[in-house]
Design a protein around this motif. Structure first.
Motif, PDB file in Angstrom:
ATOM      1  N   MET A 279       0.781  -1.127  -0.046  1.00  0.00           N
ATOM      2  CA  MET A 279      -0.099  -0.125   0.147  1.00  0.00           C
ATOM      3  C   MET A 279       0.976   1.210  -0.132  1.00  0.00           C
ATOM      4  SD  MET A 279      -3.382  -0.797   2.461  1.00  0.00           S
ATOM      5  CE  MET A 279      -4.244   0.913   1.979  1.00  0.00           C
ATOM      6  N   LEU A 280       1.959   1.180  -0.545  1.00  0.00           N
ATOM      7  CA  LEU A 280       2.818   2.330  -0.503  1.00  0.00           C
ATOM      8  C   LEU A 280       3.453   2.811  -2.100  1.00  0.00           C
ATOM      9  CD1 LEU A 280       5.236   1.511   2.581  1.00  0.00           C
ATOM     10  CD2 LEU A 280       3.465   3.218   2.488  1.00  0.00           C
ATOM     11  N   PRO A 281       3.468   3.929  -2.253  1.00  0.00           N
ATOM     12  CA  PRO A 281       4.011   4.181  -3.595  1.00  0.00           C
ATOM     13  C   PRO A 281       5.139   3.460  -3.993  1.00  0.00           C
ATOM     14  CG  PRO A 281       3.133   5.949  -2.450  1.00  0.00           C
ATOM     15  CD  PRO A 281       3.200   5.039  -1.625  1.00  0.00           C
ATOM     16  N   GLU A 282       5.636   3.327  -5.034  1.00  0.00           N
ATOM     17  CA  GLU A 282       7.190   2.783  -5.566  1.00  0.00           C
ATOM     18  C   GLU A 282       7.911   3.723  -5.319  1.00  0.00           C
ATOM     19  OE1 GLU A 282       7.894  -0.335  -6.632  1.00  0.00           O
ATOM     20  OE2 GLU A 282       5.700  -0.821  -6.277  1.00  0.00           O
TER      21      GLU A 282
ATOM     22  N   GLU B  34     -10.155   9.687   9.600  1.00  0.00           N
ATOM     23  CA  GLU B  34     -11.366   8.996   9.069  1.00  0.00           C
ATOM     24  C   GLU B  34     -11.651   8.717   7.802  1.00  0.00           C
ATOM     25  OE1 GLU B  34     -14.913  11.211  10.783  1.00  0.00           O
ATOM     26  OE2 GLU B  34     -14.193  11.061  12.763  1.00  0.00           O
ATOM     27  N   THR B  35     -10.934   9.848   6.933  1.00  0.00           N
ATOM     28  CA  THR B  35     -11.034   9.839   5.384  1.00  0.00           C
ATOM     29  C   THR B  35      -9.757   9.611   4.887  1.00  0.00           C
ATOM     30  OG1 THR B  35     -10.422  12.212   5.396  1.00  0.00           O
ATOM     31  CG2 THR B  35     -12.692  11.716   5.393  1.00  0.00           C
ATOM     32  N   ASP B  36      -8.497   9.277   5.553  1.00  0.00           N
ATOM     33  CA  ASP B  36      -7.235   9.285   5.111  1.00  0.00           C
ATOM     34  C   ASP B  36      -6.712  10.303   4.312  1.00  0.00           C
ATOM     35  OD1 ASP B  36      -5.212   7.345   4.661  1.00  0.00           O
ATOM     36  OD2 ASP B  36      -5.509   7.287   2.527  1.00  0.00           O
ATOM     37  N   ALA B  37      -7.367  11.398   4.262  1.00  0.00           N
ATOM     38  CA  ALA B  37      -6.751  12.925   3.734  1.00  0.00           C
ATOM     39  C   ALA B  37      -5.957  13.477   4.453  1.00  0.00           C
ATOM     40  CB  ALA B  37      -8.082  13.797   3.479  1.00  0.00           C
ATOM     41  N   LEU B  38      -5.058  14.413   3.656  1.00  0.00           N
ATOM     42  CA  LEU B  38      -3.963  15.065   4.352  1.00  0.00           C
ATOM     43  C   LEU B  38      -4.150  16.423   3.948  1.00  0.00           C
ATOM     44  CD1 LEU B  38      -0.987  14.293   5.439  1.00  0.00           C
ATOM     45  CD2 LEU B  38      -0.486  16.143   3.745  1.00  0.00           C
ATOM     46  N   TYR B  39      -4.165  17.318   5.069  1.00  0.00           N
ATOM     47  CA  TYR B  39      -4.479  18.851   5.007  1.00  0.00           C
ATOM     48  C   TYR B  39      -3.307  19.463   5.211  1.00  0.00           C
ATOM     49  CZ  TYR B  39      -9.220  17.636   5.038  1.00  0.00           C
ATOM     50  OH  TYR B  39     -10.563  17.301   5.118  1.00  0.00           O
ATOM     51  N   GLY B  40      -2.931  20.695   4.499  1.00  0.00           N
ATOM     52  CA  GLY B  40      -2.171  21.855   4.854  1.00  0.00           C
ATOM     53  C   GLY B  40      -2.847  23.009   5.557  1.00  0.00           C
ATOM     54  N   VAL B  41      -2.575  23.312   6.721  1.00  0.00           N
ATOM     55  CA  VAL B  41      -3.274  24.205   7.436  1.00  0.00           C
ATOM     56  C   VAL B  41      -2.388  25.403   7.977  1.00  0.00           C
ATOM     57  CG1 VAL B  41      -5.079  24.750   9.189  1.00  0.00           C
ATOM     58  CG2 VAL B  41      -5.041  22.352   8.221  1.00  0.00           C
TER      59      VAL B  41
ATOM     60  N   LYS C  70      -2.575   1.754  16.856  1.00  0.00           N
ATOM     61  CA  LYS C  70      -3.932   1.409  17.326  1.00  0.00           C
ATOM     62  C   LYS C  70      -4.264   2.284  18.497  1.00  0.00           C
ATOM     63  CE  LYS C  70      -6.540  -2.345  19.626  1.00  0.00           C
ATOM     64  NZ  LYS C  70      -6.331  -3.830  20.358  1.00  0.00           N
ATOM     65  N   GLU C  71      -3.386   2.941  19.280  1.00  0.00           N
ATOM     66  CA  GLU C  71      -3.641   3.711  20.498  1.00  0.00           C
ATOM     67  C   GLU C  71      -4.024   5.167  19.775  1.00  0.00           C
ATOM     68  OE1 GLU C  71      -1.422   6.150  23.942  1.00  0.00           O
ATOM     69  OE2 GLU C  71      -0.498   4.511  23.202  1.00  0.00           O
ATOM     70  N   ILE C  72      -3.548   5.741  18.761  1.00  0.00           N
ATOM     71  CA  ILE C  72      -3.829   7.035  18.225  1.00  0.00           C
ATOM     72  C   ILE C  72      -5.075   6.867  17.192  1.00  0.00           C
ATOM     73  CG2 ILE C  72      -1.768   7.879  18.792  1.00  0.00           C
ATOM     74  CD1 ILE C  72      -0.978   7.605  15.842  1.00  0.00           C
ATOM     75  N   GLY C  73      -5.486   5.615  16.908  1.00  0.00           N
ATOM     76  CA  GLY C  73      -6.738   5.445  16.172  1.00  0.00           C
ATOM     77  C   GLY C  73      -6.706   5.111  14.701  1.00  0.00           C
ATOM     78  N   VAL C  74      -5.275   4.786  14.274  1.00  0.00           N
ATOM     79  CA  VAL C  74      -5.133   4.745  12.837  1.00  0.00           C
ATOM     80  C   VAL C  74      -5.629   3.474  12.199  1.00  0.00           C
ATOM     81  CG1 VAL C  74      -3.393   4.632  11.032  1.00  0.00           C
ATOM     82  CG2 VAL C  74      -3.156   6.198  12.834  1.00  0.00           C
ATOM     83  N   LEU C  75      -6.261   3.533  11.265  1.00  0.00           N
ATOM     84  CA  LEU C  75      -6.926   2.134  10.540  1.00  0.00           C
ATOM     85  C   LEU C  75      -5.878   1.338   9.995  1.00  0.00           C
ATOM     86  CD1 LEU C  75     -10.223   3.679   8.828  1.00  0.00           C
ATOM     87  CD2 LEU C  75      -9.843   2.433  11.021  1.00  0.00           C
ATOM     88  N   GLU C  76      -5.797  -0.066  10.061  1.00  0.00           N
ATOM     89  CA  GLU C  76      -4.923  -0.934   9.555  1.00  0.00           C
ATOM     90  C   GLU C  76      -4.635  -0.975   8.045  1.00  0.00           C
ATOM     91  OE1 GLU C  76      -4.411  -4.803  11.136  1.00  0.00           O
ATOM     92  OE2 GLU C  76      -5.022  -4.214  13.134  1.00  0.00           O
ATOM     93  N   ASP C  77      -5.719  -0.722   7.541  1.00  0.00           N
ATOM     94  CA  ASP C  77      -5.776  -0.921   5.719  1.00  0.00           C
ATOM     95  C   ASP C  77      -5.559   0.530   5.151  1.00  0.00           C
ATOM     96  OD1 ASP C  77      -8.048   0.195   6.581  1.00  0.00           O
ATOM     97  OD2 ASP C  77      -9.450  -0.891   5.077  1.00  0.00           O
ATOM     98  N   THR C  78      -4.532   1.362   5.768  1.00  0.00           N
ATOM     99  CA  THR C  78      -4.210   2.641   5.072  1.00  0.00           C
ATOM    100  C   THR C  78      -2.875   2.453   4.819  1.00  0.00           C
ATOM    101  OG1 THR C  78      -3.931   3.715   7.206  1.00  0.00           O
ATOM    102  CG2 THR C  78      -6.117   3.895   6.488  1.00  0.00           C
TER     103      THR C  78
ATOM    104  N   ASP D  13       0.936   1.384   6.983  1.00  0.00           N
ATOM    105  CA  ASP D  13       1.862   0.734   6.475  1.00  0.00           C
ATOM    106  C   ASP D  13       3.305   1.712   6.501  1.00  0.00           C
ATOM    107  OD1 ASP D  13       0.477  -1.371   5.671  1.00  0.00           O
ATOM    108  OD2 ASP D  13       0.264  -0.799   3.604  1.00  0.00           O
ATOM    109  N   PHE D  14       3.216   2.875   6.124  1.00  0.00           N
ATOM    110  CA  PHE D  14       4.437   3.604   6.266  1.00  0.00           C
ATOM    111  C   PHE D  14       5.042   3.828   7.670  1.00  0.00           C
ATOM    112  CE2 PHE D  14       6.442   7.843   6.677  1.00  0.00           C
ATOM    113  CZ  PHE D  14       7.275   7.863   5.655  1.00  0.00           C
ATOM    114  N   TYR D  15       4.258   3.800   8.867  1.00  0.00           N
ATOM    115  CA  TYR D  15       4.693   4.170  10.087  1.00  0.00           C
ATOM    116  C   TYR D  15       5.033   2.731  10.675  1.00  0.00           C
ATOM    117  CZ  TYR D  15       4.512   8.858  10.108  1.00  0.00           C
ATOM    118  OH  TYR D  15       4.648  10.446   9.896  1.00  0.00           O
TER     119      TYR D  15
END
Length: 164
Positions: free
Chosen positions: A1-4, A124-131, A53-61, A65-67
């Motif tokens: 699930m990671l880019p080449e 929740e959405t797997d999106a990334l924001y720049g704020v 798991k503690e911080i609430g990240v879904l496994e299928d993202t 995989d990156f972390y």
């Protein structure tokens, strides 16, 4: 699930602390650093999985995989660094944005607000924001559009040489 273009810049963490390389590194670090610092390091996939798991990240993202990986000084085209899992956990437990107590329920801060701009990951959405600093109210209210609709897309861009 990671880019080449990311795969060749990361190395999978060892499975657990019984790995001989982990034991060797921990023993080496014991001669240089105090126990608290050594315990703050994420040495294994087992530890990373528990934190994710503690911080609430879904496994299928892609985020998950990156972390599960270690980054040894990645050669990325971007000037902005984003946090490792230890810093994400620290900010999750002790958020800078105390004015927005709900932030950690949905978002994880991925970079420093120094420079008045930060990346946030939407669990929740797997999106990334720049704020920007002044956009926090709009961000929390759901009025900002994400920079990337998935963490996969963000990683692909971040490790590319595409201009910003």
């Amino acid at each position: 699930m990671l880019p080449e273009n990311v795969k060749n810049k990361i190395e999978l963490l060892p499975k657990d602390k019984y790995d001989k390389n982990v034991i060797k590194e921990i023993n080496y670090f014991k001669n240089l650093y105090n126990e608290d610092y050594i315990n703050s390091i994420i040495w294994t996939q087992e530890e990373a999985k528990n934190i994710l798991k503690e911080i609430g990240v879904l496994e299928d993202t892609s985020f998950y995989d990156f972390y599960l990986n270690v980054i040894d000084e990645p050669e990325a085209y971007r000037a902005e660094d984003f946090y490792g899992l230890s810093q994400i956990l620290e900010d999750y437990k002790n958020p800078f944005w105390s004015r927005y107590p709900e932030i950690g329920k949905r978002y994880l801060q991925l970079s420093s607000i120094e420079g008045e701009y930060s990346y946030f990951y939407d669990k929740e959405t797997d999106a990334l924001y720049g704020v920007d600093w002044g956009e926090m109210d709009d961000f929390i209210a759901g009025k900002l559009k994400p920079l990337f609709t998935s963490f996969y897309d963000f990683l692909e861009w971040y490790y590319s040489e595409e201009d910003e």
